[in-house]
Design a protein around this motif. Structure first.
Motif, PDB file in Angstrom:
ATOM      1  N   ALA A   1     -16.012  53.191  -0.356  1.00 24.29           N
ATOM      2  CA  ALA A   1     -16.313  54.414   0.395  1.00 24.29           C
ATOM      3  C   ALA A   1     -17.447  55.179  -0.270  1.00 24.29           C
ATOM      4  O   ALA A   1     -18.354  55.676   0.402  1.00 24.29           O
ATOM      5  CB  ALA A   1     -15.068  55.289   0.510  1.00 24.29           C
ATOM      6  N   ALA A   2     -17.404  55.280  -1.586  1.00 15.80           N
ATOM      7  CA  ALA A   2     -18.476  55.971  -2.311  1.00 15.80           C
ATOM      8  C   ALA A   2     -19.812  55.269  -2.095  1.00 15.80           C
ATOM      9  O   ALA A   2     -20.846  55.917  -1.929  1.00 15.80           O
ATOM     10  CB  ALA A   2     -18.148  56.043  -3.800  1.00 15.80           C
ATOM     11  N   GLY A   3     -19.787  53.945  -2.084  1.00 15.76           N
ATOM     12  CA  GLY A   3     -21.017  53.201  -1.851  1.00 15.76           C
ATOM     13  C   GLY A   3     -21.625  53.524  -0.505  1.00 15.76           C
ATOM     14  O   GLY A   3     -22.828  53.740  -0.384  1.00 15.76           O
ATOM     15  N   PHE A   4     -20.789  53.574   0.530  1.00 13.40           N
ATOM     16  CA  PHE A   4     -21.298  53.898   1.862  1.00 13.40           C
ATOM     17  C   PHE A   4     -21.753  55.350   1.949  1.00 13.40           C
ATOM     18  O   PHE A   4     -22.794  55.652   2.527  1.00 13.40           O
ATOM     19  CB  PHE A   4     -20.236  53.634   2.930  1.00 13.40           C
ATOM     20  N   LEU A   5     -20.993  56.266   1.369  1.00 14.51           N
ATOM     21  CA  LEU A   5     -21.320  57.689   1.483  1.00 14.51           C
ATOM     22  C   LEU A   5     -22.542  58.069   0.661  1.00 14.51           C
ATOM     23  O   LEU A   5     -23.403  58.810   1.120  1.00 14.51           O
ATOM     24  CB  LEU A   5     -20.119  58.542   1.059  1.00 14.51           C
ATOM     25  N   ILE A   6     -22.607  57.586  -0.563  1.00 13.12           N
ATOM     26  CA  ILE A   6     -23.695  57.989  -1.457  1.00 13.12           C
ATOM     27  C   ILE A   6     -24.969  57.205  -1.156  1.00 13.12           C
ATOM     28  O   ILE A   6     -26.040  57.773  -0.944  1.00 13.12           O
ATOM     29  CB  ILE A   6     -23.280  57.799  -2.924  1.00 13.12           C
ATOM     30  N   PHE A   7     -24.853  55.891  -1.152  1.00 10.20           N
ATOM     31  CA  PHE A   7     -26.055  55.077  -1.018  1.00 10.20           C
ATOM     32  C   PHE A   7     -26.415  54.782   0.433  1.00 10.20           C
ATOM     33  O   PHE A   7     -27.536  54.361   0.715  1.00 10.20           O
ATOM     34  CB  PHE A   7     -25.902  53.774  -1.813  1.00 10.20           C
ATOM     35  N   GLY A   8     -25.502  55.014   1.358  1.00  8.28           N
ATOM     36  CA  GLY A   8     -25.809  54.789   2.767  1.00  8.28           C
ATOM     37  C   GLY A   8     -26.960  55.645   3.255  1.00  8.28           C
ATOM     38  O   GLY A   8     -27.844  55.178   3.978  1.00  8.28           O
ATOM     39  N   LYS A   9     -26.976  56.908   2.840  1.00  9.76           N
ATOM     40  CA  LYS A   9     -28.069  57.808   3.233  1.00  9.76           C
ATOM     41  C   LYS A   9     -29.390  57.340   2.642  1.00  9.76           C
ATOM     42  O   LYS A   9     -30.432  57.389   3.301  1.00  9.76           O
ATOM     43  CB  LYS A   9     -27.767  59.228   2.764  1.00  9.76           C
ATOM     44  N   LEU A  10     -29.345  56.893   1.383  1.00 13.45           N
ATOM     45  CA  LEU A  10     -30.577  56.415   0.748  1.00 13.45           C
ATOM     46  C   LEU A  10     -31.095  55.152   1.435  1.00 13.45           C
ATOM     47  O   LEU A  10     -32.305  54.991   1.604  1.00 13.45           O
ATOM     48  CB  LEU A  10     -30.329  56.138  -0.734  1.00 13.45           C
ATOM     49  N   VAL A  11     -30.187  54.283   1.825  1.00 10.87           N
ATOM     50  CA  VAL A  11     -30.596  53.062   2.518  1.00 10.87           C
ATOM     51  C   VAL A  11     -31.291  53.417   3.832  1.00 10.87           C
ATOM     52  O   VAL A  11     -32.345  52.864   4.159  1.00 10.87           O
ATOM     53  CB  VAL A  11     -29.384  52.136   2.758  1.00 10.87           C
ATOM     54  N   LYS A  12     -30.723  54.343   4.591  1.00  9.39           N
ATOM     55  CA  LYS A  12     -31.347  54.764   5.848  1.00  9.39           C
ATOM     56  C   LYS A  12     -32.731  55.357   5.601  1.00  9.39           C
ATOM     57  O   LYS A  12     -33.692  55.039   6.303  1.00  9.39           O
ATOM     58  CB  LYS A  12     -30.469  55.795   6.560  1.00  9.39           C
ATOM     59  N   LYS A  13     -32.830  56.220   4.594  1.00 11.51           N
ATOM     60  CA  LYS A  13     -34.101  56.879   4.293  1.00 11.51           C
ATOM     61  C   LYS A  13     -35.164  55.854   3.901  1.00 11.51           C
ATOM     62  O   LYS A  13     -36.285  55.867   4.426  1.00 11.51           O
ATOM     63  CB  LYS A  13     -33.896  57.892   3.163  1.00 11.51           C
ATOM     64  N   HIS A  14     -34.822  54.934   3.001  1.00  9.14           N
ATOM     65  CA  HIS A  14     -35.809  53.964   2.535  1.00  9.14           C
ATOM     66  C   HIS A  14     -36.128  52.924   3.613  1.00  9.14           C
ATOM     67  O   HIS A  14     -37.271  52.486   3.714  1.00  9.14           O
ATOM     68  CB  HIS A  14     -35.323  53.294   1.248  1.00  9.14           C
ATOM     69  N   THR A  15     -35.145  52.561   4.424  1.00  5.28           N
ATOM     70  CA  THR A  15     -35.420  51.623   5.512  1.00  5.28           C
ATOM     71  C   THR A  15     -36.395  52.241   6.517  1.00  5.28           C
ATOM     72  O   THR A  15     -37.342  51.575   6.958  1.00  5.28           O
ATOM     73  CB  THR A  15     -34.112  51.211   6.215  1.00  5.28           C
ATOM     74  N   ALA A  16     -36.193  53.505   6.852  1.00  4.97           N
ATOM     75  CA  ALA A  16     -37.114  54.182   7.784  1.00  4.97           C
ATOM     76  C   ALA A  16     -38.516  54.265   7.195  1.00  4.97           C
ATOM     77  O   ALA A  16     -39.510  54.036   7.898  1.00  4.97           O
ATOM     78  CB  ALA A  16     -36.588  55.576   8.117  1.00  4.97           C
ATOM     79  N   ARG A  17     -38.606  54.564   5.891  1.00  2.00           N
ATOM     80  CA  ARG A  17     -39.918  54.664   5.241  1.00  2.00           C
ATOM     81  C   ARG A  17     -40.604  53.304   5.227  1.00  2.00           C
ATOM     82  O   ARG A  17     -41.794  53.182   5.537  1.00  2.00           O
ATOM     83  CB  ARG A  17     -39.768  55.211   3.820  1.00  2.00           C
ATOM     84  N   ILE A  18     -39.865  52.256   4.912  1.00  2.50           N
ATOM     85  CA  ILE A  18     -40.439  50.910   4.853  1.00  2.50           C
ATOM     86  C   ILE A  18     -40.876  50.454   6.250  1.00  2.50           C
ATOM     87  O   ILE A  18     -41.944  49.867   6.422  1.00  2.50           O
ATOM     88  CB  ILE A  18     -39.426  49.924   4.228  1.00  2.50           C
ATOM     89  N   ASN A  19     -40.056  50.749   7.255  1.00  2.00           N
ATOM     90  CA  ASN A  19     -40.417  50.367   8.633  1.00  2.00           C
ATOM     91  C   ASN A  19     -41.654  51.100   9.128  1.00  2.00           C
ATOM     92  O   ASN A  19     -42.331  50.620  10.036  1.00  2.00           O
ATOM     93  CB  ASN A  19     -39.241  50.613   9.581  1.00  2.00           C
ATOM     94  N   ALA A  20     -41.957  52.252   8.544  1.00  2.00           N
ATOM     95  CA  ALA A  20     -43.129  53.022   8.967  1.00  2.00           C
ATOM     96  C   ALA A  20     -44.435  52.460   8.412  1.00  2.00           C
ATOM     97  O   ALA A  20     -45.509  52.840   8.869  1.00  2.00           O
ATOM     98  CB  ALA A  20     -42.967  54.485   8.556  1.00  2.00           C
ATOM     99  N   TYR A  21     -44.351  51.560   7.435  1.00  2.00           N
ATOM    100  CA  TYR A  21     -45.570  50.962   6.894  1.00  2.00           C
ATOM    101  C   TYR A  21     -46.259  50.142   7.974  1.00  2.00           C
ATOM    102  O   TYR A  21     -45.609  49.473   8.783  1.00  2.00           O
ATOM    103  CB  TYR A  21     -45.276  50.058   5.698  1.00  2.00           C
ATOM    104  N   LEU A  22     -47.570  50.175   7.994  1.00  3.76           N
ATOM    105  CA  LEU A  22     -48.332  49.435   9.001  1.00  3.76           C
ATOM    106  C   LEU A  22     -48.470  47.960   8.642  1.00  3.76           C
ATOM    107  O   LEU A  22     -48.556  47.119   9.532  1.00  3.76           O
ATOM    108  CB  LEU A  22     -49.710  50.070   9.178  1.00  3.76           C
ATOM    109  N   GLU A  23     -48.505  47.641   7.342  1.00  2.53           N
ATOM    110  CA  GLU A  23     -48.664  46.257   6.927  1.00  2.53           C
ATOM    111  C   GLU A  23     -47.365  45.491   7.180  1.00  2.53           C
ATOM    112  O   GLU A  23     -46.286  46.044   7.098  1.00  2.53           O
ATOM    113  CB  GLU A  23     -48.984  46.151   5.424  1.00  2.53           C
ATOM    114  N   GLU A  24     -47.520  44.193   7.461  1.00  2.00           N
ATOM    115  CA  GLU A  24     -46.319  43.380   7.683  1.00  2.00           C
ATOM    116  C   GLU A  24     -45.649  43.025   6.360  1.00  2.00           C
ATOM    117  O   GLU A  24     -44.440  43.031   6.236  1.00  2.00           O
ATOM    118  CB  GLU A  24     -46.681  42.101   8.430  1.00  2.00           C
ATOM    119  N   ARG A  25     -46.435  42.710   5.350  1.00  2.00           N
ATOM    120  CA  ARG A  25     -45.892  42.370   4.027  1.00  2.00           C
ATOM    121  C   ARG A  25     -46.203  43.513   3.075  1.00  2.00           C
ATOM    122  O   ARG A  25     -47.250  44.138   3.143  1.00  2.00           O
ATOM    123  CB  ARG A  25     -46.499  41.082   3.510  1.00  2.00           C
ATOM    124  N   HIS A  26     -45.254  43.736   2.145  1.00  3.02           N
ATOM    125  CA  HIS A  26     -45.382  44.864   1.228  1.00  3.02           C
ATOM    126  C   HIS A  26     -45.259  44.382  -0.209  1.00  3.02           C
ATOM    127  O   HIS A  26     -44.509  43.455  -0.504  1.00  3.02           O
ATOM    128  CB  HIS A  26     -44.271  45.896   1.471  1.00  3.02           C
TER     129      HIS A  26
END
Length: 117
Positions: free
Chosen positions: A22-47
């Motif tokens: 539960a702690a993993g989902f609550l604490i790191f779940g928000k970070l995963v969403k934030k970083h996934t959105a940031r990574i998806n916003a990159y224009l390049e296909e490979r990073h």
């Protein structure tokens, strides 16, 4: 034993599983969403792999690592505390890794579906 096991230590560990997940989902779940959105916003296909996290995340990791090494080396915390803390942190990070993997799988599936159309 209620869990059907003869090892009391295994029973104690099993009692920790649910709160740690539960702690993993609550604490790191928000970070995963934030970083996934940031990574998806990159224009390049490979990073480049260092773009996986932002500077704030790398600074947080550096402080946490230095604090952990310092705490262990100083002897201020008993070994049992260190063991429980690192177990919780490890499970939470495992959950975060699995969530990143799930997001990657979804992105690959969406890209494959778009290529078919």
């Amino acid at each position: 034993m209620p869990c059907g096991c003869k090892n009391p230590a295994a029973l104690q560990r099993s009692k920790l599983d649910t709160p740690l997940l539960a702690a993993g989902f609550l604490i790191f779940g928000k970070l995963v969403k934030k970083h996934t959105a940031r990574i998806n916003a990159y224009l390049e296909e490979r990073h480049f792999f260092l773009k996986f996290f932002d500077r704030k995340a790398f600074a947080t990791m550096a402080v946490m690592m230095a604090g952990g090494v310092g705490l262990r080396a100083s002897g201020l915390a008993p070994g049992r505390f260190i063991a429980v803390f690192y177990t919780g942190l490890g499970v939470s990070l495992l959950v975060a890794g699995l969530l990143f993997g799930r997001n990657y799988g979804r992105a690959v599936a969406m890209a494959a579906a778009q290529n078919k159309t």
